[in-house]
Scaffold this motif. Structure first.
Motif, short mmCIF file in Angstrom:
data_model
loop_
_atom_site.label_atom_id
_atom_site.label_comp_id
_atom_site.label_asym_id
_atom_site.label_seq_id
_atom_site.Cartn_x
_atom_site.Cartn_y
_atom_site.Cartn_z
N LYS A 181 -1.41 68.77 135.71
CA LYS A 181 -0.20 68.40 136.46
C LYS A 181 -0.28 66.99 137.05
CE LYS A 181 1.25 73.12 137.57
NZ LYS A 181 0.41 73.74 136.54
N VAL A 182 -0.78 66.05 136.25
CA VAL A 182 -0.83 64.64 136.64
C VAL A 182 0.32 63.92 135.94
CG1 VAL A 182 -2.16 62.50 136.55
CG2 VAL A 182 -3.31 64.69 136.94
N ASP A 183 1.15 63.23 136.73
CA ASP A 183 2.29 62.49 136.19
C ASP A 183 1.88 61.02 136.04
OD1 ASP A 183 4.66 61.39 135.43
OD2 ASP A 183 5.79 61.97 137.23
N LEU A 184 1.52 60.61 134.82
CA LEU A 184 1.05 59.25 134.58
C LEU A 184 2.17 58.22 134.71
CD1 LEU A 184 -1.36 59.91 131.57
CD2 LEU A 184 -1.97 59.48 133.96
N ASN A 185 3.41 58.66 134.61
CA ASN A 185 4.53 57.73 134.77
C ASN A 185 4.56 57.12 136.17
OD1 ASN A 185 5.68 57.82 132.18
ND2 ASN A 185 6.69 59.77 132.64
N LYS A 186 4.01 57.83 137.14
CA LYS A 186 4.00 57.30 138.50
C LYS A 186 3.19 56.01 138.59
CE LYS A 186 4.88 61.57 141.07
NZ LYS A 186 4.38 62.49 142.12
N LEU A 187 2.14 55.92 137.77
CA LEU A 187 1.38 54.67 137.74
C LEU A 187 2.21 53.54 137.15
CD1 LEU A 187 -2.32 55.38 136.71
CD2 LEU A 187 -1.54 53.89 138.54
N LEU A 188 2.92 53.83 136.07
CA LEU A 188 3.72 52.80 135.41
C LEU A 188 4.91 52.37 136.27
CD1 LEU A 188 3.75 54.29 131.79
CD2 LEU A 188 2.21 52.57 132.74
N GLU A 189 5.34 53.24 137.16
CA GLU A 189 6.49 52.94 138.02
C GLU A 189 6.07 52.32 139.35
OE1 GLU A 189 8.19 56.77 138.33
OE2 GLU A 189 8.98 56.79 136.27
#
Length: 404
Positions: A181-189
């Protein structure tokens, strides 16, 4: 692969004095390394060019890999770049890029083919604009079918950077991220380095404490996708659990550089380059460098060859820049002596050699023959600075030597 290059890869990887089980592991890696490994090379060409201090009369030799760096060196305006590789997939990729730069009509076509690398129209672009000018061996490679029965040129309509050994490894890592349940998009955003660090510490870092992840990363075969052979695995881990080493490397990638400036982070966390107009890209893919790439493209060649043999075939004092990637991590002392003996003979005064290591220190003291090593000066402060600023973040050290 032909039999000879296959044996050369096995000779480089398979440890002669290892246990039978370790030799089998080495051979498994050699087999995996025979196909497409890197659709994009994972060494920062910007710090490479700073360390190499390329001049208009420089003659550069490097390992091809994905050819991103070899092509990017042209932006520094050298006299010649030669990229060598044993892997036929990497050689075919380099030839494809060179042919595309020569024959595609504009930057937009080139960017859609190699930057986005997932447009349906790329199939027709290849057939009409690139294939007629491509050498026979490279064309054969791209038009043959892979193990799944798909023509390899279709990679450019489905997402090139999701393919190959590394692309599959990153895809598997994304699958694990979803499971935890890690959202990698949060890093890109993230809009600041502070936000990036918060995402890393709250979501990514805890994954490396999971029992299964710690067990899995302790298995040498688990890192084949990063191009790390079993012998290099031991060097990288040292006295630590591999999970801790990987956590630190990922922390640097996620936190030390702004996402908007780091295309390596986009490849790791987004599985491709950012699509914005001002997106970070390798130098050879940047719009500002297109005219220079077109003008200088005849100065680069990509050859399927053994690096040590190729250097040994050069005239004395004919070369002055060498980029060895992390190939020396695979070598024993006798192989290091042979490599550096040939480099020394082929080098002009002021020649520079740049390489990377899985561990932090340079490997040469205590291993390379003192007579050879004494002819070279280690640029320790520059090396430490390059290591710190290498955006790819996956290596322990970037090392630079100059002919004394």
């Amino acid at each position: 692969m032909t039999a000879q290059p296959k044996r050369i890869i096995e000779n480089a990887v398979v440890r002669k004095d290892a246990k039978a089980t370790d030799k089998l592991l080495d051979k498994a890696f050699a087999l995996a390394f025979g196909g497409l490994v890197y659709a994009q090379i994972w060494e920062d060409p910007v710090v490479d060019m700073e360390g190499l201090a390329i001049q208009p009369d420089s003659r550069v030799m490097c390992i091809a890999s994905g050819s991103c760096n070899a092509l990017s060196y042209l932006t520094a305006n050298p006299a010649q770049v030669t990229a060598v590789d044993l892997n036929r997939a990497h050689v075919a990729l380099g030839h494809l890029k060179i042919t595309a730069i020569k024959h595609l009509p504009n930057y937009e076509r080139f960017q859609r083919f190699f930057g986005h690398a997932d447009h349906k129209e790329n199939k027709a672009v290849y057939k009409e604009m690139i294939a007629p000018h491509l050498d026979a061996q490279s064309r054969k490679y791209w038009e043959q079918r892979d193990i799944k029965g798909r023509r390899r040129i279709s990679y450019f309509t489905k997402g090139l950077y999701r393919k190959g050994l590394l692309g599959n490894f990153i895809g598997l890592a994304h699958l694990f991220a979803k499971l935890y349940k890690v959202d990698l998009n949060k890093l890109l955003e993230a809009e600041s380095v502070e936000e990036q660090r918060e995402v890393f510490e709250t979501q990514l870092s805890p994954v490396f404490d999971k029992k299964f992840v710690r067990w899995l990363t302790d298995q040498p075969a688990s890192l084949f996708g990063l191009g790390i052979p079993p012998a290099q695995f031991d060097e990288l881990a040292g006295d630590e659990r591999m999970a801790e080493v990987l956590r630190r490397r990922l922390e640097k990638l996620a936190c030390d550089f702004e996402i908007k400036d780091n295309y390596f982070a986009w490849q790791a966390f987004g599985r491709g380059y950012d699509r914005r107009e001002d997106a970070p890209l390798p130098p050879y893919l940047q719009r500002a460098n297109w005219d220079a790439m077109r003008e200088r493209i005849d100065r680069i060649t990509v050859e399927r060859a053994n690096m040590v043999q190729w250097i040994g075939d050069r005239d004395e004092g004919s070369m002055d820049r060498f980029v060895l990637l992390d190939a020396q991590d695979w070598m024993n002392n006798a192989q290091l002596d042979e490599l550096w003996g040939r480099i020394t003979t082929a080098s002009r005064p002021g020649a520079r050699v740049l390489f990377r290591t899985a561990a932090e220190p340079t490997m040469l003291p205590g291993r390379l023959d003192d007579v050879i090593l004494s002819k070279w000066r280690y640029l320790d402060e520059v090396s430490a600075d390059l290591t710190q600023r290498d955006r790819s973040s996956i290596y322990g050290g970037v090392h630079l030597y100059e002919l004394a």
